[in-house]
Design an enzyme around this catalytic site. Structure first.
Site, mmCIF file in Angstrom:
data_model
loop_
_atom_site.group_PDB
_atom_site.id
_atom_site.type_symbol
_atom_site.label_atom_id
_atom_site.label_comp_id
_atom_site.label_asym_id
_atom_site.label_seq_id
_atom_site.Cartn_x
_atom_site.Cartn_y
_atom_site.Cartn_z
ATOM 1 N N LYS A 36 -10.269 -8.129 3.253
ATOM 2 C CA LYS A 36 -11.402 -7.122 3.148
ATOM 3 C C LYS A 36 -11.597 -7.138 1.818
ATOM 4 C CE LYS A 36 -8.053 -3.126 3.832
ATOM 5 N NZ LYS A 36 -8.085 -1.875 4.444
ATOM 6 N N THR A 44 1.405 -8.376 -0.190
ATOM 7 C CA THR A 44 2.319 -9.295 -1.278
ATOM 8 C C THR A 44 2.525 -9.288 -2.793
ATOM 9 O OG1 THR A 44 2.069 -10.367 0.854
ATOM 10 C CG2 THR A 44 2.898 -12.023 -1.331
ATOM 11 N N GLN A 48 7.204 -6.931 -5.586
ATOM 12 C CA GLN A 48 8.152 -7.062 -7.298
ATOM 13 C C GLN A 48 9.872 -7.453 -7.222
ATOM 14 O OE1 GLN A 48 7.858 -2.852 -9.101
ATOM 15 N NE2 GLN A 48 6.259 -2.603 -9.096
ATOM 16 N N GLY A 50 11.733 -9.294 -4.167
ATOM 17 C CA GLY A 50 11.889 -10.670 -4.063
ATOM 18 C C GLY A 50 11.471 -10.466 -2.759
ATOM 19 N N GLU A 114 19.700 -5.811 -4.275
ATOM 20 C CA GLU A 114 18.831 -4.634 -3.643
ATOM 21 C C GLU A 114 19.606 -3.592 -2.417
ATOM 22 O OE1 GLU A 114 14.402 -4.087 -3.329
ATOM 23 O OE2 GLU A 114 14.484 -6.525 -4.291
ATOM 24 N N HIS A 237 10.122 4.073 -0.299
ATOM 25 C CA HIS A 237 10.599 3.976 -1.277
ATOM 26 C C HIS A 237 11.135 4.665 -2.035
ATOM 27 C CE1 HIS A 237 11.507 1.388 -4.707
ATOM 28 N NE2 HIS A 237 11.786 -0.089 -3.946
ATOM 29 N N ARG A 283 17.847 2.196 1.855
ATOM 30 C CA ARG A 283 16.568 3.169 1.218
ATOM 31 C C ARG A 283 17.039 4.196 1.663
ATOM 32 N NH1 ARG A 283 11.847 -1.281 0.423
ATOM 33 N NH2 ARG A 283 13.253 -2.008 -1.267
ATOM 34 N N HIS A 344 6.198 3.197 1.991
ATOM 35 C CA HIS A 344 5.934 2.581 0.878
ATOM 36 C C HIS A 344 6.098 0.706 2.655
ATOM 37 C CE1 HIS A 344 7.970 -0.900 -1.409
ATOM 38 N NE2 HIS A 344 8.730 -1.621 -0.473
ATOM 39 N N ARG A 379 14.568 -1.638 7.557
ATOM 40 C CA ARG A 379 14.132 -2.882 6.608
ATOM 41 C C ARG A 379 15.088 -2.257 5.764
ATOM 42 N NH1 ARG A 379 10.791 -5.369 2.737
ATOM 43 N NH2 ARG A 379 10.062 -2.916 2.485
HETATM 44 C C1 SIN Z 1 11.728 -3.732 -4.430
HETATM 45 O O1 SIN Z 1 10.987 -3.730 -5.253
HETATM 46 O O2 SIN Z 1 11.658 -2.352 -4.478
HETATM 47 C C2 SIN Z 1 10.493 -3.802 -3.109
HETATM 48 C C3 SIN Z 1 11.476 -4.521 -2.431
HETATM 49 C C4 SIN Z 1 11.241 -4.387 -1.291
HETATM 50 O O3 SIN Z 1 10.626 -3.111 -0.626
HETATM 51 O O4 SIN Z 1 11.975 -5.039 0.165
#
Ligand code: SIN
Length: 540
Positions: A36, A44, A48, A50, A114, A237, A283, A344, A379
């Site tokens: 769009k 995508t 940031q 990965g 993470e 997030h 998270r 997020h 997730r």
């Molecule tokens: C982030 O870089 O914190 C996002 C990664 C994600 O949401 O998987």
């Protein structure tokens, strides 16, 4: 009569899932990709952190599977998770074969970490992984003579045809699309239609998502009769930049993965009080902790402190974040970064099977738009790019095997009726409705929920959705109106899903049912037959 385009495969969306799918099926037929905005403008592109994968001898399939299932809080499909994780080394090899470059040191991948991961397993391209993936996959698509990419084409409705099914039954045979250049409608016919349109962060006032994330794929699939599952699981997030001029700017969780600490206005490292994994807790835990700290202190944000880390390391590991924070007057090697949680990632979506197939013949959904059973109720960070390439692969294999079908003729009544979708009244100013939907969602359907707040949201959103639907049916269609129609529908669906979950699990926390139900974990589902009125206010 609208202009008609034919291809064997129609992909809607140009993020990693759609591009990977297109590259795989192009060996067997023609592919139209409609997107769009510009083709690079996808969720995508902004990733940031990965892509999580088992590529280190210190890691194992079992640990990655266990981390994913723990985060998913009882709702992951363990078979699908196991197969995805075990496929991860091959899926990464394929990305490397397209020329994707992940950060390395002495030829070994440098793996990030993470929240919720028990070890370092996140392949990344510095802090611009999404941009690298998008660039390399798009280059490959442009080189492929079987793939055409049409930018600035926004999907309006799927074509649900009665006479094209393999057995004469119903089949999705493509999509009606609005060309943003001249507001004309076009028909894209295809034997297989693949929704890879990403998520719906824009239903919230504050989000890490780009403007395109308006839930279009979920909305058109629902209107065509597909089932949506688990929409209550919206992932917030924990750390988006809090600055008056920063719109949707994410501070990657990888920053905490490298040792950054969350602090409140008393300079307390508060995560110690909330979870044994502290700043790297899952998270949902971190986002709720920040929400509570801000409420307790009456503060508008918390801070991320990197001052104990070497400035050289920060600049080389996070070159893009460093540069962009400087633009806002924040030197992250010295200054604590002000952050707040923001919407997020949508963990629910169009219900699909192990091959990404929806309940409608001819329609697949892959990536964030789908509910596949991988993410469950929450997730695991950086599993989404992996899920996207995994389901692109599965859907490609399955759709190439589909029995060939004849597409409707241009003279079919279904197609000749398409142009009648355009109605007379002039475009309207819609900004206040846009803002209302997003603010209602933020104020009443956020990190901590209650029946009272959800019911207020439901009443208000339902009024807006009905009004917007009337406007849509009676005025000239604009891209803004299309998106507003979609966010108002999906916002209402999120509330309905949240009201129907009488427990707190994963990303859904409600004060009315603060515990997890002891009965077996269930998915919430909304389909056309259940209709938007199926769950009424009194059910709560
Ligand atoms: C982030 O870089 O914190 C996002 C990664 C994600 O949401 O998987």
């Amino acid at each position: 009569m609208a202009t008609t385009f034919n291809s064997r495969y129609l992909v809607i969306g140009s993020g990693i899932a759609g591009l990977q799918y297109a590259l795989l099926v192009a060996q067997s037929g023609t592919v139209n990709i409609v997107t769009k905005k510009e083709s690079t403008e996808s969720n995508t592109n902004y990733a940031q952190g990965g892509i999580a994968a088992v590529v280190s001898p210190l890691d194992s399939f079992d640990i990655h599977i266990a981390d994913t299932i723990t985060a998913g809080d009882g709702l992951c499909d363990p078979t699908i998770v196991a197969d995805m994780v075990k496929s991860s080394p091959d899926l990464i090899e394929r990305l490397l074969s397209y020329g994707v470059e992940f950060s390395r040191e002495d030829d070994q991948f440098t793996l990030g970490r993470e929240g919720g991961h028990s070890c370092n397993r996140i392949l990344h391209s510095a802090d611009m992984t999404g941009r690298e993936l998008e660039k390399k996959l798009l280059e490959k698509c442009h080189e492929n003579p079987n793939i055409s990419i049409l930018e600035n084409h926004i999907a309006l409705e799927l074509l649900n045809c009665q006479d094209v099914g393999v057995d004469g039954g119903n089949r999705i045979a493509g999509c009606v699309v609005l060309d943003r250049h001249n507001n004309s409608q076009k028909v894209f016919l295809a034997e297989n239609t693949i929704l890879a349109t990403g998520g719906c962060g824009k239903v919230y006032a504050y989000t890490s998502n780009p403007d395109i994330a308006t839930g279009d794929g979920m909305a058109i699939a629902y209107r065509a009769g597909a089932t949506l599952a688990n929409l209550e699981f919206v992932q917030f997030h924990p750390t988006c930049l809090y600055h008056p001029d920063a719109k949707s700017y994410l501070i990657s969780e990888a920053v905490r993965g490298e040792g950054a600490l969350l602090t409140n206005s008393r300079n307390e490292h508060f995560m110690e009080r909330y979870h044994p994994l502290k700043d790297l807790a899952p998270r949902d835990v971190v986002a709720r902790a920040i929400d509570l700290e801000m409420k307790l202190m009456g503060d508008k944000c918390v801070h991320l402190d990197l001052s104990h880390m070497s400035p050289e390391f920060i600049k080389s590991r996070f070159p893009n974040l460093y540069k962009n924070c400087l633009k806002f007057g924040i030197d992250m090697t010295i200054d604590p970064i002000p952050v707040v949680p923001a919407a997020h990632y949508m963990c629910g979506g169009i219900e699909v099977d192990v091959n990404g197939k929806t309940s409608l013949a001819g329609l697949f959904a892959i990536g964030e738009v789908a509910y596949s059973g991988v993410h469950g109720a929450n997730r695991l960070a950086s599993n989404s790019l992996l899920e996207a390439v995994y389901f692109a692969d599965k859907a490609a294999t399955a759709s190439m095997k589909e029995e060939r079908v004849s597409l409707p003729l241009e003279s079919s009544p279904l197609l000749t009726s398409v142009s009648q979708l355009v109605k007379g009244y002039a475009p309207m100013v819609l900004e206040h409705d846009w803002d209302s939907v997003r603010q209602i969602m933020w104020d009443y359907v956020g990190i901590v929920r209650s029946n009272m707040r959800l019911n207020i949201a439901l009443k208000r959103l339902r009024n807006i959705r009905k009004t917007v639907e009337d406007i849509y049916r009676n005025s000239i269609i604009s891209p803004d109106l299309v998106e507003l129609r979609n966010i108002s529908l999906i916002a209402e669906m999120i509330v309905l899903a949240a009201l129907s979950r009488h427990e707190s699990r994963g990303l859904h926390y409600t004060q009315d049912h603060p515990e997890k139900s002891s009965e077996c974990a269930l998915n919430t589902k909304l389909g056309k037959n259940e209709d938007l009125r199926a769950i009424t206010l009194k059910d709560n």
